[in-house]
Design a protein around this motif. Structure first.
Motif, PDB file in Angstrom:
ATOM      1  N   ASP A   1      28.135  57.643  24.376  1.00  0.00           N
ATOM      2  CA  ASP A   1      28.882  56.346  23.313  1.00  0.00           C
ATOM      3  C   ASP A   1      27.626  56.370  22.410  1.00  0.00           C
ATOM      4  O   ASP A   1      27.164  55.816  21.353  1.00  0.00           O
ATOM      5  CB  ASP A   1      29.437  55.179  23.891  1.00  0.00           C
ATOM      6  CG  ASP A   1      29.853  55.029  24.744  1.00  0.00           C
ATOM      7  OD1 ASP A   1      30.823  56.206  24.516  1.00  0.00           O
ATOM      8  OD2 ASP A   1      29.882  54.397  25.376  1.00  0.00           O
ATOM      9  N   TRP A   2      26.711  56.692  23.044  1.00  0.00           N
ATOM     10  CA  TRP A   2      24.934  57.113  21.967  1.00  0.00           C
ATOM     11  C   TRP A   2      25.189  57.159  20.445  1.00  0.00           C
ATOM     12  O   TRP A   2      24.742  56.590  19.566  1.00  0.00           O
ATOM     13  CB  TRP A   2      24.033  58.323  21.809  1.00  0.00           C
ATOM     14  CG  TRP A   2      23.277  57.331  23.830  1.00  0.00           C
ATOM     15  CD1 TRP A   2      24.160  55.936  24.453  1.00  0.00           C
ATOM     16  CD2 TRP A   2      21.776  58.028  23.855  1.00  0.00           C
ATOM     17  NE1 TRP A   2      22.704  56.090  25.681  1.00  0.00           N
ATOM     18  CE2 TRP A   2      21.621  56.766  25.120  1.00  0.00           C
ATOM     19  CE3 TRP A   2      20.776  58.478  23.859  1.00  0.00           C
ATOM     20  CZ2 TRP A   2      20.130  57.149  25.970  1.00  0.00           C
ATOM     21  CZ3 TRP A   2      20.012  58.637  24.290  1.00  0.00           C
ATOM     22  CH2 TRP A   2      19.382  58.088  25.664  1.00  0.00           C
ATOM     23  N   LYS A   3      25.843  58.306  19.891  1.00  0.00           N
ATOM     24  CA  LYS A   3      26.185  58.659  18.900  1.00  0.00           C
ATOM     25  C   LYS A   3      27.720  57.934  18.190  1.00  0.00           C
ATOM     26  O   LYS A   3      26.901  57.404  16.614  1.00  0.00           O
ATOM     27  CB  LYS A   3      27.326  60.296  18.786  1.00  0.00           C
ATOM     28  CG  LYS A   3      27.212  61.072  17.787  1.00  0.00           C
ATOM     29  CD  LYS A   3      27.379  62.959  17.758  1.00  0.00           C
ATOM     30  CE  LYS A   3      27.724  63.416  16.661  1.00  0.00           C
ATOM     31  NZ  LYS A   3      27.541  64.583  17.234  1.00  0.00           N
ATOM     32  N   SER A   4      28.452  57.407  18.649  1.00  0.00           N
ATOM     33  CA  SER A   4      29.055  56.667  18.177  1.00  0.00           C
ATOM     34  C   SER A   4      28.118  54.739  17.654  1.00  0.00           C
ATOM     35  O   SER A   4      28.310  54.222  16.635  1.00  0.00           O
ATOM     36  CB  SER A   4      30.522  56.441  18.433  1.00  0.00           C
ATOM     37  OG  SER A   4      29.767  54.858  19.792  1.00  0.00           O
TER      38      SER A   4
ATOM     39  N   GLU B   1      16.975  59.920  19.592  1.00  0.00           N
ATOM     40  CA  GLU B   1      17.918  61.034  18.670  1.00  0.00           C
ATOM     41  C   GLU B   1      18.313  60.089  17.584  1.00  0.00           C
ATOM     42  O   GLU B   1      19.163  60.280  16.205  1.00  0.00           O
ATOM     43  CB  GLU B   1      19.301  60.181  20.012  1.00  0.00           C
ATOM     44  CG  GLU B   1      20.460  59.925  20.035  1.00  0.00           C
ATOM     45  CD  GLU B   1      21.159  61.468  19.756  1.00  0.00           C
ATOM     46  OE1 GLU B   1      20.683  62.931  20.760  1.00  0.00           O
ATOM     47  OE2 GLU B   1      22.440  62.120  19.741  1.00  0.00           O
ATOM     48  N   TYR B   2      18.571  58.526  17.467  1.00  0.00           N
ATOM     49  CA  TYR B   2      18.199  58.119  16.448  1.00  0.00           C
ATOM     50  C   TYR B   2      17.459  58.857  15.139  1.00  0.00           C
ATOM     51  O   TYR B   2      17.972  58.929  14.100  1.00  0.00           O
ATOM     52  CB  TYR B   2      18.632  56.329  16.385  1.00  0.00           C
ATOM     53  CG  TYR B   2      18.180  55.676  14.563  1.00  0.00           C
ATOM     54  CD1 TYR B   2      19.690  55.087  14.962  1.00  0.00           C
ATOM     55  CD2 TYR B   2      17.691  55.056  14.297  1.00  0.00           C
ATOM     56  CE1 TYR B   2      19.798  54.858  13.398  1.00  0.00           C
ATOM     57  CE2 TYR B   2      17.591  54.381  13.436  1.00  0.00           C
ATOM     58  CZ  TYR B   2      19.261  54.100  12.787  1.00  0.00           C
ATOM     59  OH  TYR B   2      19.254  53.201  12.067  1.00  0.00           O
TER      60      TYR B   2
ATOM     61  N   GLN C   1      20.201  48.894   8.182  1.00  0.00           N
ATOM     62  CA  GLN C   1      20.085  49.463   9.346  1.00  0.00           C
ATOM     63  C   GLN C   1      18.895  48.716  10.410  1.00  0.00           C
ATOM     64  O   GLN C   1      17.973  49.004   9.824  1.00  0.00           O
ATOM     65  CB  GLN C   1      20.390  50.993   9.375  1.00  0.00           C
ATOM     66  CG  GLN C   1      21.023  51.371   8.887  1.00  0.00           C
ATOM     67  CD  GLN C   1      22.469  51.358  10.051  1.00  0.00           C
ATOM     68  OE1 GLN C   1      23.097  52.177  10.785  1.00  0.00           O
ATOM     69  NE2 GLN C   1      23.738  50.889   8.812  1.00  0.00           N
TER      70      GLN C   1
ATOM     71  N   THR D   1      28.542  56.668   6.357  1.00  0.00           N
ATOM     72  CA  THR D   1      28.680  57.135   5.361  1.00  0.00           C
ATOM     73  C   THR D   1      29.619  57.318   4.133  1.00  0.00           C
ATOM     74  O   THR D   1      30.858  56.118   4.703  1.00  0.00           O
ATOM     75  CB  THR D   1      28.895  58.736   5.441  1.00  0.00           C
ATOM     76  OG1 THR D   1      30.555  58.330   6.881  1.00  0.00           O
ATOM     77  CG2 THR D   1      27.987  59.064   6.608  1.00  0.00           C
TER      78      THR D   1
ATOM     79  N   ASN E   1      18.471  58.064   7.151  1.00  0.00           N
ATOM     80  CA  ASN E   1      19.814  58.462   7.460  1.00  0.00           C
ATOM     81  C   ASN E   1      19.270  59.646   8.290  1.00  0.00           C
ATOM     82  O   ASN E   1      20.210  60.469   8.933  1.00  0.00           O
ATOM     83  CB  ASN E   1      20.744  59.614   6.209  1.00  0.00           C
ATOM     84  CG  ASN E   1      21.018  59.430   6.624  1.00  0.00           C
ATOM     85  OD1 ASN E   1      22.529  58.625   7.212  1.00  0.00           O
ATOM     86  ND2 ASN E   1      22.312  60.083   6.042  1.00  0.00           N
TER      87      ASN E   1
ATOM     88  N   LYS F   1      25.617  55.013  14.806  1.00  0.00           N
ATOM     89  CA  LYS F   1      26.164  56.314  13.599  1.00  0.00           C
ATOM     90  C   LYS F   1      25.724  55.100  12.187  1.00  0.00           C
ATOM     91  O   LYS F   1      26.008  54.009  12.344  1.00  0.00           O
ATOM     92  CB  LYS F   1      27.931  56.169  13.994  1.00  0.00           C
ATOM     93  CG  LYS F   1      28.657  57.054  12.831  1.00  0.00           C
ATOM     94  CD  LYS F   1      29.892  56.636  13.016  1.00  0.00           C
ATOM     95  CE  LYS F   1      30.906  57.805  11.972  1.00  0.00           C
ATOM     96  NZ  LYS F   1      30.551  58.954  11.616  1.00  0.00           N
ATOM     97  N   ARG F   2      25.335  55.841  11.149  1.00  0.00           N
ATOM     98  CA  ARG F   2      25.410  55.504   9.955  1.00  0.00           C
ATOM     99  C   ARG F   2      26.744  55.284   9.880  1.00  0.00           C
ATOM    100  O   ARG F   2      27.463  56.121   9.040  1.00  0.00           O
ATOM    101  CB  ARG F   2      23.681  55.943   9.496  1.00  0.00           C
ATOM    102  CG  ARG F   2      22.992  55.791   9.897  1.00  0.00           C
ATOM    103  CD  ARG F   2      21.942  57.134  10.422  1.00  0.00           C
ATOM    104  NE  ARG F   2      21.200  57.018  10.985  1.00  0.00           N
ATOM    105  CZ  ARG F   2      19.795  57.764  11.460  1.00  0.00           C
ATOM    106  NH1 ARG F   2      20.275  58.224  12.336  1.00  0.00           N
ATOM    107  NH2 ARG F   2      18.372  57.114  11.374  1.00  0.00           N
TER     108      ARG F   2
END
Lengths: 429, 429
Positions: free
Chosen positions: B11-14, B318-319, B263, B20, B368, B17-18
């Motif tokens: 779930d990290w990716k979501s 990752e971020y 963010q 867009t 970003n 998520k920035r």
């Protein structure tokens, strides 16, 4: 060849103009492939590999067996040449490592800068008749020195679904971690978005045709970095009476054989040298296997006579050549004057070919005048610099008031508060 | 604030998520202005300055009288603060100068690398309610150290056709050579193509709204380089029980006040710290003049609890945060683990504001997730490296055979010839 004597300064721009191409048609093709690949991944790659390369490839990833086979197919002499080149490229790029720098800017305010490798990079190596294994050396060697942990490579398969042995041998030698049989727009799209087979990368390097060039440009819209924008390769030679016309002509022709749109320029302060070079070019071109290509580039080339060195130097900086050969008696004056060039070759025994293959400098260089603002590929191309700072209690008391004032003047009260809270806590101590 | 406990890796990716944005509408506006400006120059600037900024400007160039007047309008305390910041920025960026490197890669083969300044650079400073004079320091100071010969600046005029005195004072202090009253897309277009008043530049630096961001991206299609692609500003703080919740909250809020799309992320291995920071944010936000903006950013912010340091470090890489504050007992572990961040702030007395204004590090940083592949602005951003090589007769005899073999294997006979001719001439000697 176009001979131009003492051109007026107001005509320089048009004389030095490079051919520009419309990319609107190409852009729409690129966008289609990008959109499809984002949705369908590997299926899109296979579809376009069939369409553009005329071959159906079951497995995109090159296997260990294929590498072993390639290893046995490359002649031992060529391997030794590649090893020599690799060693020189290695030495020159390893010397580009820089130390971290650290400065105490105010008492208690420590700032430092550290370079770290870009973790995931992708190399693109074009296909076609000539296997450009030299470009693998130029990209994979510095990527390894930088410490990139994932170095993938994409290159198109031939009609038999194979990749040239010299390509596989060199990629394996230089520590490429994975090699994929995919070329063109679909290769750039795959490295931009990632697919089931091909990992997404953070930066894409390497040359290509105009489809690849536009695809790389569009990839930047999706957050991927690229080495530099590309254009046709180019060479400018400055020569006086101490140059060797035969050598100069051979250098101009080695540029001209790259493609019909290659840019070839001679600047000289000697009318005799201009005439001799022209004759030598006409002579040498006859024996070239790629004569047809070279002839078209030579037809568009320019031999420019200028009366004095200073004017010549100004014109050369205005052009900003990718490759710049200096064959003049007063080298020093030309070297200190050059502001805009990708790579400079000095003296009668330094052909451009040396830097293209084996001297140690990189051959991935800014074309199209981009030497005015871009570096050629170097060790730093595979790294990014990060800054760090640590401020002591004394340090924030030293610079805190200035920060408060500036934040307030910019209307950013919370920026000020972050300092005020800390300063107040220290007053209470 | 969104509290997330031990998120699963998938779930990290979501979670990270920035937001867009679609830029298609903006692109067509940008292309229109670019096309018109290429044809009509200054007339296009004036047309769009009236349309977008609501003011008619007769002379685009700021005069000496305007600078003298601005000088008298800036408070002496603010001037002193700006001077302190300038001095620190100067020290840190001057320390980034590197020596030329030279290597004899094979006997008689001398290769060296030299950095030269980009001759013409353009700085963009946004307008709006807050005068961002601090960004002038961050761009013009290193441009001057690099030795750029032309440093122009564009910034939009207010409704009275004027520019904020702190902007003019700082630009003049930092050696900006010309200041123009023009903002938005038309400013970027003017620096890309040049007009009757505004010179063309080779590289454009500076922040801006989404129109400016898209204009800079499109400018690269016309051969201009840019500092980096831009996105909303962002901060990630990692804190354990040794952090000060009050300070951490003030840092998160200083990021949040930038804009509703800022963010803000807290990563912590302490549930108690997570709760304390949340309470402190709710408390401190009440008194902020930009509360409405900060509240929207805070509503989207994330407080992430992770059980162990290693997982936290992996999530942070990752971020790839633009700003990264480290307030933990075991600093060393977090510092050696960080691969992807723009600028890192260490300890309880190092607020992000320090780096934004006065510690000496640059505040123009990759947002970003671009910290994965881009450096923040630094001295090298204003320079390009060129390579040189000089090969002796001995040197070409040393590496000539390898070049011949490799050129032949790549099917480039003229490249080979350039070496063969030279080798033959030496055999004859």
């Amino acid at each position: 060849m176009n001979k131009i004597y003492n051109p007026k300064r107001e005509d320089w721009k048009s004389i030095l103009k490079r051919p520009t191409k419309s990319v609107a048609d190409i852009e729409s093709t690129v966008n289609t492939v990008f959109d499809e690949l984002q949705k369908d991944g590997d299926a899109t790659i296979k579809k376009y590999t069939e369409k553009f390369d005329g071959v159906s490839v079951a497995d995109l990833l090159v296997t260990d067996d294929e590498i072993v086979e390639a290893n046995s197919l490359v002649a031992i002499e060529l391997k030794e040449a590649i090893l020599l080149a690799k060693e020189n490229i290695d030495k020159f790029h390893a010397a580009q490592k820089t130390e971290s720098i650290e400065v105490e800017t105010s008492p208690g305010v420590h700032c430092w800068q550290v370079k770290r490798p870009i973790e995931k990079v992708g190399l693109y190596i074009p296909g076609g008749t000539a296997p450009l294994f030299s470009t693998i050396l130029m990209l994979a060697v510095p990527a390894n020195i930088a410490g990139c942990s994932e170095i993938i490579m994409c290159t198109p398969p031939n009609k038999e679904g194979k990749i040239h042995p010299a390509i596989l041998y060199t990629a394996n030698l230089c520590g490429v971690t994975k090699i994929f049989k995919v070329g063109g727009i679909q290769a750039i799209a795959a490295m931009t978005f990632g697919t089931e087979s091909i990992p997404q990368v953070y930066k894409i390097f390497g040359p290509g045709n105009q489809y690849v060039t536009v695809a790389k440009q569009i990839a930047t819209k999706y957050g991927v970095a690229i080495d530099m924008p590309a254009g046709p390769s180019e060479l400018l030679v400055v020569a006086d009476d101490t140059a060797n016309a035969e050598f100069v002509a051979s250098d101009l022709l080695s540029q001209a054989e790259h493609g019909v749109d290659s840019q070839v320029i001679l600047v000289t302060t000697s009318k005799a040298m201009l005439e001799s070079v022209e004759k030598e070019v006409e002579l040498q071109i006859e024996d070239l296997p790629r004569k047809d290509i070279a002839q078209k580039a030579i037809d568009n080339s320019k031999l420019i006579y200028l009366e004095d060195d200073q004017t010549a130097q100004e014109l050369i900086n205005e052009y900003g050549p990718e490759h710049y050969i200096v064959c003049v008696e007063d080298e020093g004056s030309y070297l200190s004057a050059i502001s805009n060039a990708g790579s400079v070759f000095i003296g009668n025994y330094t052909p451009e070919s040396a830097g293209d293959y084996a001297s140690g400098t990189n051959h991935t260089l800014p074309t199209n005048g981009y030497a005015k603002q871009y570096s050629g590929v170097n060790l730093d191309s595979f790294m990014k610099s990060m800054t760090f700072q640590k401020i002591s209690k004394e340090g924030i008391q030293e610079i805190g008031y200035a920060i408060e004032l500036m934040a307030e003047a910019e209307g950013l009260q919370a920026h000020k508060n972050a300092v005020t809270l800390r300063l107040n806590s220290l007053d209470d101590e």
